[in-house]
Design an enzyme around this catalytic site. Structure first.
Site, PDB file in Angstrom:
ATOM      1  N   GLU A  54       0.827  -1.204   0.000  1.00  0.00           N
ATOM      2  CA  GLU A  54       0.000   0.000   0.000  1.00  0.00           C
ATOM      3  C   GLU A  54       0.863   1.256   0.000  1.00  0.00           C
ATOM      4  O   GLU A  54       0.553   2.231  -0.698  1.00  0.00           O
ATOM      5  CB  GLU A  54      -0.909   0.025   1.236  1.00  0.00           C
ATOM      6  N   CYS A  77      -2.081  -3.166   7.455  1.00  0.00           N
ATOM      7  CA  CYS A  77      -1.623  -3.405   8.822  1.00  0.00           C
ATOM      8  C   CYS A  77      -2.014  -2.236   9.724  1.00  0.00           C
ATOM      9  O   CYS A  77      -2.036  -1.083   9.310  1.00  0.00           O
ATOM     10  CB  CYS A  77      -0.116  -3.638   8.853  1.00  0.00           C
ATOM     11  N   CYS A  87       0.081   0.864   7.644  1.00  0.00           N
ATOM     12  CA  CYS A  87      -0.539   1.139   6.343  1.00  0.00           C
ATOM     13  C   CYS A  87      -1.965   1.655   6.500  1.00  0.00           C
ATOM     14  O   CYS A  87      -2.447   2.420   5.663  1.00  0.00           O
ATOM     15  CB  CYS A  87      -0.526  -0.119   5.485  1.00  0.00           C
ATOM     16  N   ALA A 166      13.078 -49.690 -11.629  1.00  0.00           N
ATOM     17  CA  ALA A 166      13.567 -50.534 -10.537  1.00  0.00           C
ATOM     18  C   ALA A 166      15.047 -50.297 -10.260  1.00  0.00           C
ATOM     19  O   ALA A 166      15.513 -50.423  -9.123  1.00  0.00           O
ATOM     20  CB  ALA A 166      13.327 -52.006 -10.874  1.00  0.00           C
ATOM     21  N   ARG A 186       9.969 -23.957  -7.770  1.00  0.00           N
ATOM     22  CA  ARG A 186      11.171 -23.763  -6.943  1.00  0.00           C
ATOM     23  C   ARG A 186      11.421 -22.275  -6.703  1.00  0.00           C
ATOM     24  O   ARG A 186      11.751 -21.863  -5.596  1.00  0.00           O
ATOM     25  CB  ARG A 186      12.395 -24.381  -7.628  1.00  0.00           C
ATOM     26  N   GLU A 253      10.625 -32.130  -2.677  1.00  0.00           N
ATOM     27  CA  GLU A 253      10.810 -32.705  -4.012  1.00  0.00           C
ATOM     28  C   GLU A 253      11.129 -34.193  -4.012  1.00  0.00           C
ATOM     29  O   GLU A 253      11.190 -34.797  -5.066  1.00  0.00           O
ATOM     30  CB  GLU A 253      11.902 -31.926  -4.752  1.00  0.00           C
TER      31      GLU A 253
END
Length: 322
Positions: A54, A77, A87, A166, A186, A253
């Site tokens: 803001e 805030c 703000c 596998a 990420r 991940e």
């Protein structure tokens, strides 16, 4: 709340992406000042959390803010800080005609007081009541509500739920576009985590390899009770995630053991499932045991937010329903 209001709030939420993750530990907020359907000024939370969105928008607008509408993703805030004014004070003094807020701030230092201050100053205030996820504020809400980061688990799977053959070969299950999307995720995270077994077997870089975002690589964590190698930080157990200071968004991940460990403790808030149109058969499963006592307990826990194609692959995004 009009359709036009929702459209401008969506634009403010998109703008807030610029603040993530540079604003941590403060929430990444977006703000637009609009007059007669034209954007007068815009702002987003700056590096380290100050100035707030803001304040940036009001400074850019100057006298043009008078009589305009402020769209802001999070309630202004109400608490004053050595780093800057509240703000709510700045907004109340700007001569705006109206303020539209995406959601109330769960931070007890504000929690409705910002709205009350604006209304006491004679401003018309509208609340959209949108979700934290819609506004890009899930990390802020998780920190206040759960005392930890918002946690996303990423899984790249074959159609039969495998993350590798596998023999352990996993590069690449999904295609280039899906991997690019994973790198974008990420870049949006403050920290990224893998299990100790994955670290020892693959020695992953876990950096962001997208043009223009190379410097947005998240801090690297490994789930292990031992020492972490250079460039990594150790997390001894999923339950200790709340002890990681300043992290608002954590991306997990791999591998199957780490994923299962966080799911078993019900710490995962969001699932990113990249599914490739391949069958492996007899490969390594994407998940280990998550402690499910019976099948009925598996239902009703996940809601699909989005499903889309990434070339030949499919991305499914699920949110934990709590």
């Amino acid at each position: 709340m009009t359709v036009e209001d929702k459209r401008w709030l969506a634009a403010a939420a998109a703008l807030a992406e610029r603040a993530r993750p540079i604003s941590r530990p403060n929430p990444g907020v977006g703000a637009l000042i609009v007059r007669d359907g034209v954007v007068v000024a815009r702002g987003w939370t700056q590096d380290g959390g100050r100035p707030h969105a803001e304040a940036m928008a009001l400074e850019a607008a100057g006298a043009a803010a008078r009589g305009a509408v402020l769209y802001v993703t999070l309630e202004p805030c109400a608490h004053r800080s050595q780093r800057g004014p509240a703000c709510a004070d700045l907004v109340a003094e700007a001569g705006l005609a109206r303020v539209v807020i995406g959601m109330r701030d769960p931070d007890p230092r504000t929690a409705g007081d910002g709205i009350a201050h604006l209304e006491a100053a004679g401003l018309s205030v509208a609340e959209a009541g949108l979700s934290a996820a819609q506004l890009g504020l899930s990390g802020h809400t998780a920190a206040i509500t759960h005392g930890r980061a918002h946690i996303t688990l990423k899984l790249a799977l074959s159609l039969d739920g495998c993350i590798a053959t596998a023999s352990g070969e996993s590069q690449w299950i999904t295609g280039e576009r899906a991997r690019a999307h994973g790198h974008r995720e990420r870049a949006r995270a403050d920290a990224i985590l893998v299990g100790g077994k994955t670290l020892r077997a693959d020695n992953p870089r876990l950096d962001v390899r997208l043009p223009g975002l190379n410097d947005c690589s998240p801090e690297r964590f490994v789930l292990t009770r031992g020492e972490a190698p250079a460039g990594w930080r150790a997390l001894a157990a999923p339950q200790e995630v709340g002890k990681i200071e300043g992290v608002r968004y954590l991306l997990i991940e791999g591998g199957a053991g780490a994923a299962a460990a966080f799911l078993k403790e019900d710490l995962v808030d969001r699932l990113l499932i990249y599914r490739a149109p391949i069958l492996i058969g007899g490969g390594k499963p994407g998940l280990g045991d998550i402690g499910l006592p019976q099948l009925a307990d598996a239902h009703g826990k996940w809601a699909m937010d989005e499903c889309r194609r990434l070339d030949h692959d499919t991305l499914e995004i699920f949110t934990r329903t709590r």
